[in-house]
Design a protein around this motif. Structure first.
Motif, PDB file in Angstrom:
ATOM      1  N   ARG A 122      15.853   7.603   5.310  1.00  0.00           N
ATOM      2  CA  ARG A 122      15.087   7.673   4.708  1.00  0.00           C
ATOM      3  C   ARG A 122      13.968   7.348   4.336  1.00  0.00           C
ATOM      4  NH1 ARG A 122      14.933   9.526  -0.758  1.00  0.00           N
ATOM      5  NH2 ARG A 122      12.331   8.992  -1.743  1.00  0.00           N
ATOM      6  N   ALA A 123      13.756   6.306   5.349  1.00  0.00           N
ATOM      7  CA  ALA A 123      12.758   5.246   6.257  1.00  0.00           C
ATOM      8  C   ALA A 123      12.533   6.798   7.051  1.00  0.00           C
ATOM      9  CB  ALA A 123      12.660   4.459   6.465  1.00  0.00           C
TER      10      ALA A 123
ATOM     11  N   ILE B 278       5.687   3.314   2.545  1.00  0.00           N
ATOM     12  CA  ILE B 278       5.200   2.006   1.767  1.00  0.00           C
ATOM     13  C   ILE B 278       4.540   0.852   2.764  1.00  0.00           C
ATOM     14  CG2 ILE B 278       6.363   0.436   0.171  1.00  0.00           C
ATOM     15  CD1 ILE B 278       5.740   2.658  -1.397  1.00  0.00           C
ATOM     16  N   LEU B 279       3.486   0.858   2.425  1.00  0.00           N
ATOM     17  CA  LEU B 279       3.303  -0.283   3.653  1.00  0.00           C
ATOM     18  C   LEU B 279       3.461  -1.859   3.209  1.00  0.00           C
ATOM     19  CD1 LEU B 279       0.813   0.903   5.627  1.00  0.00           C
ATOM     20  CD2 LEU B 279       2.667   1.082   6.212  1.00  0.00           C
TER      21      LEU B 279
ATOM     22  N   ARG C 113       0.188  -4.430   5.488  1.00  0.00           N
ATOM     23  CA  ARG C 113      -1.212  -4.837   4.120  1.00  0.00           C
ATOM     24  C   ARG C 113      -2.243  -4.985   4.222  1.00  0.00           C
ATOM     25  NH1 ARG C 113      -2.799  -7.119   0.363  1.00  0.00           N
ATOM     26  NH2 ARG C 113      -3.234  -6.143  -1.759  1.00  0.00           N
ATOM     27  N   ARG C 114      -2.791  -6.659   4.602  1.00  0.00           N
ATOM     28  CA  ARG C 114      -3.699  -6.893   5.065  1.00  0.00           C
ATOM     29  C   ARG C 114      -4.250  -6.097   6.076  1.00  0.00           C
ATOM     30  NH1 ARG C 114      -3.677 -10.620   9.822  1.00  0.00           N
ATOM     31  NH2 ARG C 114      -4.954 -12.292   9.586  1.00  0.00           N
TER      32      ARG C 114
ATOM     33  N   ILE D 212       0.615  -1.444  -0.279  1.00  0.00           N
ATOM     34  CA  ILE D 212       0.162  -0.154   0.027  1.00  0.00           C
ATOM     35  C   ILE D 212       0.848   1.061   0.184  1.00  0.00           C
ATOM     36  CG2 ILE D 212      -1.496   1.099   1.167  1.00  0.00           C
ATOM     37  CD1 ILE D 212      -2.669  -0.894   1.943  1.00  0.00           C
ATOM     38  N   ILE D 213       0.752   2.183  -0.864  1.00  0.00           N
ATOM     39  CA  ILE D 213       1.423   3.483  -1.287  1.00  0.00           C
ATOM     40  C   ILE D 213       0.782   4.224  -0.489  1.00  0.00           C
ATOM     41  CG2 ILE D 213       2.607   4.921  -2.392  1.00  0.00           C
ATOM     42  CD1 ILE D 213       2.990   2.747  -4.522  1.00  0.00           C
ATOM     43  N   LEU D 214       1.003   5.793   0.365  1.00  0.00           N
ATOM     44  CA  LEU D 214       0.313   6.361   1.258  1.00  0.00           C
ATOM     45  C   LEU D 214       1.441   7.695   0.941  1.00  0.00           C
ATOM     46  CD1 LEU D 214      -0.237   4.503   4.367  1.00  0.00           C
ATOM     47  CD2 LEU D 214      -1.980   5.270   2.996  1.00  0.00           C
TER      48      LEU D 214
END
Length: 339
Positions: free
Chosen positions: A301-302, A194-195, A216-217, A171-173
């Protein structure tokens, strides 16, 4: 000091800082003005000696060097002079730091492996039978621990397109464009969160257990469970009370994270170690990422740090692996005499 500037110009200049920063600076200026009543000259025309005496008074009362630096920044704004660059101020802060050095406790305050293991079991699994509170707790914790983001950034996540994209393996947020991060730059405002999926196609019982930690789930379950009564575009919303369906505050998110850790320890029938802070997930996530081979560049970066020194000085934890423990255990095995 207005320096002859118009009210409109002053308001625009002040907008360069967050409202909370302006409020802190105003509070410091008020404190300095009050202090100056007993230590003339007036606060509008102080000398460096007076400023140093003000800082010394705070230091003597127990203020940390980091707090004194905030005071210096605030006074610099009001006096329109870079006090932090003056050699006496530099030496004063250096002296304070030697007298009261910053102490970073590198020992983790709680056990990530314990929490993650409990999250794979009841009451957190199976997700389709978990109540809304438990589902919310697991969702916010997994987002926090897998992204290492600040609570303000997590609060700014949106559930509407184009700020949320659901792909097969992630999943991109993106942050709400109206949100101003701690560091206001194009990099910090545009960076995607990013998840990733985790063990999406399990082939063993162990992998099936690991899949229950798939963020993500979990987020997909959460979005489905809240879509009928959600009243806000925010990803994370209140699940009860008069604010049900409305955007959750940072204080609420912090409470949920701490409650998740506390509930995991209670479920494991283990006493909770000390005072748990929600912000600790940031240190825990980045330290474990480094332990598992993530580069400093990936970590910075994260976590949106401009320098690895921030991680090293304030967030890196001493996480012992089985390999680290092997040497000491070999010595203790001397309790068994050789045959």
């Amino acid at each position: 000091m207005t320096k002859g500037l118009s009210t409109e110009v002053i308001d625009t200049i002040q907008a360069s800082r967050k409202p909370v920063t302006n409020a802190i600076y105003a509070k410091i200026w008020k404190k300095f003005c009050t202090w100056c009543r007993d230590y003339p000259p007036s606060p509008e025309n102080p000398n460096l000696s007076q400023i140093l005496d003000f800082l010394q008074a705070g230091f003597s009362l127990g203020l940390k060097p980091s707090t004194l630096k905030v005071q210096i920044s605030a006074l610099s704004i009001y006096f329109d002079f870079p006090l932090a660059d003056h050699r006496w101020i530099k030496r004063f802060i250096k002296g304070c730091s030697r007298i009261k050095p910053h102490i970073h406790n590198p020992v983790p305050s709680w056990d990530l492996s314990l929490v993650l293991n409990i999250l794979t079991e009841p009451p957190f699994e199976p997700l389709d039978s978990a109540n809304m509170k438990i589902l919310t707790f697991k969702t916010i914790f997994l987002i926090s621990i897998t992204t290492a983001r600040r609570l303000g950034e997590i609060q700014a996540l949106s559930r509407r397109e184009p700020f949320l994209r659901i792909l097969d393996d992630q999943i991109i947020l993106k942050l709400d464009p109206l949100f101003l991060p701690k560091v206001v730059s194009e990099f910090h405002r545009r960076q995607e969160i990013i998840l990733p999926s985790f063990c999406a196609n399990p082939k063993s019982e162990r992998e099936k257990k690991w899949q229950t930690l798939d963020v993500r789930r979990c987020v997909l379950f959460y979005l489905e469970a809240t879509k009928e009564w959600c009243k806000d575009s925010s990803l994370l919303v209140n699940f009860g009370g008069k604010n049900r369906g409305l955007k959750a505050s940072k204080a609420t998110l912090a409470r949920w994270i701490k409650s998740t850790i506390s509930l995991c320890y209670k479920t494991a029938n283990t006493s909770l170690p000390g005072d748990i802070k929600a912000h600790s997930t940031r240190a825990m996530a980045t330290s474990w990422a480094e332990k598992r081979g993530a580069s400093l560049d990936q970590i910075c970066r994260a976590a949106t740090w401009s320098s690895s020194s921030t991680f090293a000085k304030h967030y890196r934890l001493d996480i012992a692996s089985q390999e680290d423990l092997a040497f000491g255990r070999k010595i203790l095995q001397a309790v068994v005499p050789p045959k």
